[in-house]
Design an enzyme around this catalytic site. Structure first.
Site, PDB file in Angstrom:
ATOM      1  N   ARG A  52       0.759  -1.247  -0.131  1.00 13.41           N
ATOM      2  CA  ARG A  52      -0.186   0.178   0.107  1.00 13.41           C
ATOM      3  C   ARG A  52       0.788   1.089   0.013  1.00 13.41           C
ATOM      4  O   ARG A  52       0.476   2.154  -0.794  1.00 13.41           O
ATOM      5  CB  ARG A  52      -0.995   0.004   1.271  1.00 13.41           C
ATOM      6  CG  ARG A  52      -2.186   1.060   1.060  1.00 13.41           C
ATOM      7  CD  ARG A  52      -3.119   0.963   2.184  1.00 13.41           C
ATOM      8  NE  ARG A  52      -2.588   1.037   3.471  1.00 13.41           N
ATOM      9  CZ  ARG A  52      -3.147   0.729   4.601  1.00 13.41           C
ATOM     10  NH1 ARG A  52      -4.449   0.484   4.832  1.00 13.41           N
ATOM     11  NH2 ARG A  52      -2.631   0.982   5.710  1.00 13.41           N
ATOM     12  N   LYS A 151      -2.909   6.486   1.153  1.00 19.66           N
ATOM     13  CA  LYS A 151      -2.598   6.782   2.414  1.00 19.66           C
ATOM     14  C   LYS A 151      -1.651   8.053   2.616  1.00 19.66           C
ATOM     15  O   LYS A 151      -0.332   7.689   2.522  1.00 19.66           O
ATOM     16  CB  LYS A 151      -2.249   5.509   3.230  1.00 19.66           C
ATOM     17  CG  LYS A 151      -2.339   5.908   4.723  1.00 19.66           C
ATOM     18  CD  LYS A 151      -2.403   4.440   5.583  1.00 19.66           C
ATOM     19  CE  LYS A 151      -2.260   4.640   7.093  1.00 19.66           C
ATOM     20  NZ  LYS A 151      -3.674   5.186   7.627  1.00 19.66           N
ATOM     21  N   GLU A 184     -16.516   5.617   5.148  1.00 18.66           N
ATOM     22  CA  GLU A 184     -15.658   5.043   6.262  1.00 18.66           C
ATOM     23  C   GLU A 184     -15.739   5.987   7.688  1.00 18.66           C
ATOM     24  O   GLU A 184     -16.258   7.058   7.568  1.00 18.66           O
ATOM     25  CB  GLU A 184     -14.252   4.909   5.981  1.00 18.66           C
ATOM     26  CG  GLU A 184     -13.544   6.054   5.319  1.00 18.66           C
ATOM     27  CD  GLU A 184     -12.231   5.751   5.062  1.00 18.66           C
ATOM     28  OE1 GLU A 184     -11.468   4.575   5.372  1.00 18.66           O
ATOM     29  OE2 GLU A 184     -11.465   6.559   4.315  1.00 18.66           O
TER      30      GLU A 184
HETATM   31  N1  PMP Z   1      -9.294   4.351   6.925  1.00 20.12           N
HETATM   32  C1  PMP Z   1      -8.827   5.404   7.226  1.00 20.12           C
HETATM   33  C2  PMP Z   1      -9.133   6.639   6.746  1.00 20.12           C
HETATM   34  C3  PMP Z   1      -7.363   5.406   7.974  1.00 20.12           C
HETATM   35  O1  PMP Z   1      -6.509   6.240   8.302  1.00 20.12           O
HETATM   36  C4  PMP Z   1      -7.147   3.977   8.562  1.00 20.12           C
HETATM   37  C5  PMP Z   1      -5.795   3.421   9.224  1.00 20.12           C
HETATM   38  N2  PMP Z   1      -5.740   4.080  10.337  1.00 20.12           N
HETATM   39  C6  PMP Z   1      -8.118   2.783   8.125  1.00 20.12           C
HETATM   40  C7  PMP Z   1      -9.380   3.239   7.678  1.00 20.12           C
HETATM   41  C8  PMP Z   1      -7.870   1.352   8.565  1.00 20.12           C
HETATM   42  O2  PMP Z   1      -6.722   0.859   7.709  1.00 20.12           O
HETATM   43  P1  PMP Z   1      -5.758  -0.286   8.266  1.00 20.12           P
HETATM   44  O3  PMP Z   1      -6.547  -1.358   8.898  1.00 20.12           O
HETATM   45  O4  PMP Z   1      -5.032  -0.460   7.145  1.00 20.12           O
HETATM   46  O5  PMP Z   1      -5.055   0.327   9.483  1.00 20.12           O
END
Ligand code: PMP
Length: 300
Positions: A52, A151, A184
């Site tokens: 990622r 990200k 989300e």
């Molecule tokens: N959505 C956002 C906006 C995030 O910043 C994150 C990570 N903190 C997630 C979802 C979850 O992703 P991950 O499971 O890879 O931590």
């Protein structure tokens, strides 16, 4: 002993770990990052986090000046130097030092930082009782402007939403996309359960492809991955509205820092029985088991 932080190949004591005020990560939020967890000497799904990171960097035309393998080794080196077996890792690659203009071409070398720390996002009581969340006015970034699938260090969209939730007395916000579909939360993906089917929105609505989200999908769609019993068997990805969430049997959030946390109320509507449900509980158990076996091992 003071914690050691990795900056551009060097391990420096935390108090000496500094970056330039001309770094475009600081000036413009120009960069990418990852949050990764380590459980008992196993770096959970390190390969997927690195995938990622490199994909986000590729899309923003940032060339990480290190091979994937080397970067993985730098993470392990930092964990070992700090003698950490359990940790929350923050891996940041910024555009690097430039001048005060926007031009990324003036930034000759990206800055690489690795911090190995710990994190507790929510008090343990919330994992037992469940979280109450609220929809906030700030919608998730429009994918055509800044795709939430990346990200990047540009987190103001999420931070504004977090402030709005917090001003209303809530610790987490539900974010919709510009069309009103559920996207989300500020730092977590969202799932719902109805009649045994686990559903989450597709990432193209405007969500990060969470590594924890992927792990939950694997637990449901790859039977036998863990020994934990009673895991749900049906999964689907589809557009969700708030109406869908309000009338779900269960809702939960996923993220590296939060892990799995049940949601029992959204915008004043009680979800299901108002208590964390059996599907969420079994997935929490399954996820815990997965984190003890699915990762890159190192010895301290
Ligand atoms: N959505 C956002 C906006 C995030 O910043 C994150 C990570 N903190 C997630 C979802 C979850 O992703 P991950 O499971 O890879 O931590």
């Amino acid at each position: 002993m003071e914690r050691l932080v990795y900056i551009d190949g060097k391990l420096l004591p935390e108090s000496k770990a500094k970056i330039s005020v001309f770094d475009h990560g600081f000036l413009y939020g120009d960069g990418v990052f990852e949050g990764i967890r380590v459980y008992s000497g196993l770096i959970f799904r390190l390969d997927q986090h690195l995938d990622r990171l490199y994909e986000s960097a590729h899309t923003v035309l940032l060339k990480i000046p290190m091979m994937r393998k080397e970067l993985g080794q730098a993470i392990i080196k930092t964990l070992k130097a700090n003698r950490q077996k359990d940790a929350y890792i923050r891996l940041v690659v910024s555009r690097g030092v430039g001048d005060l203009g926007l031009d990324p071409n003036k930034c000759k070398t990206p800055t690489i930082v690795i911090i190995t720390n710990s994190i507790t996002l929510y008090p343990s009581k919330l994992y037992e009782d469940g979280l109450k969340i609220i929809t906030v006015p700030t919608v998730r970034n429009i994918p055509e402007a800044l795709n939430p699938q990346l990200k990047t260090l540009n987190y103001l969209n999420n931070i504004l939403a977090k402030i709005e939730a917090s001003n209303s007395g809530f610790v987490e916000a539900l974010m919709l996309n510009h069309q009103g579909y559920v996207a989300e939360c500020t730092g977590d993906n969202i799932f719902m359960v109805k009649r045994g089917v686990v559903t989450t929105p597709p990432v193209y609505v405007g969500a990060l492809p969470g590594i924890t989200r992927g792990a939950i999908i694997d637990l449901i769609t790859k039977p036998g991955l863990v020994k934990t019993g009673n895991l749900p068997k049906k999964f689907e990805e589809r557009l969700l509205t708030r109406h869908d969430l309000y009338n779900a049997d269960e809702v939960f959030l996923t993220g590296t820092a939060a892990e799995l946390i049940p949601v029992v109320e959204i915008d004043g509507r009680m979800i299901g029985s108002g208590e964390p449900g059996p599907v969420t509980r079994s997935l929490m158990k399954g996820f815990r088991e997965l984190t003890r076996k699915d990762g890159v091992k190192y010895a301290v």
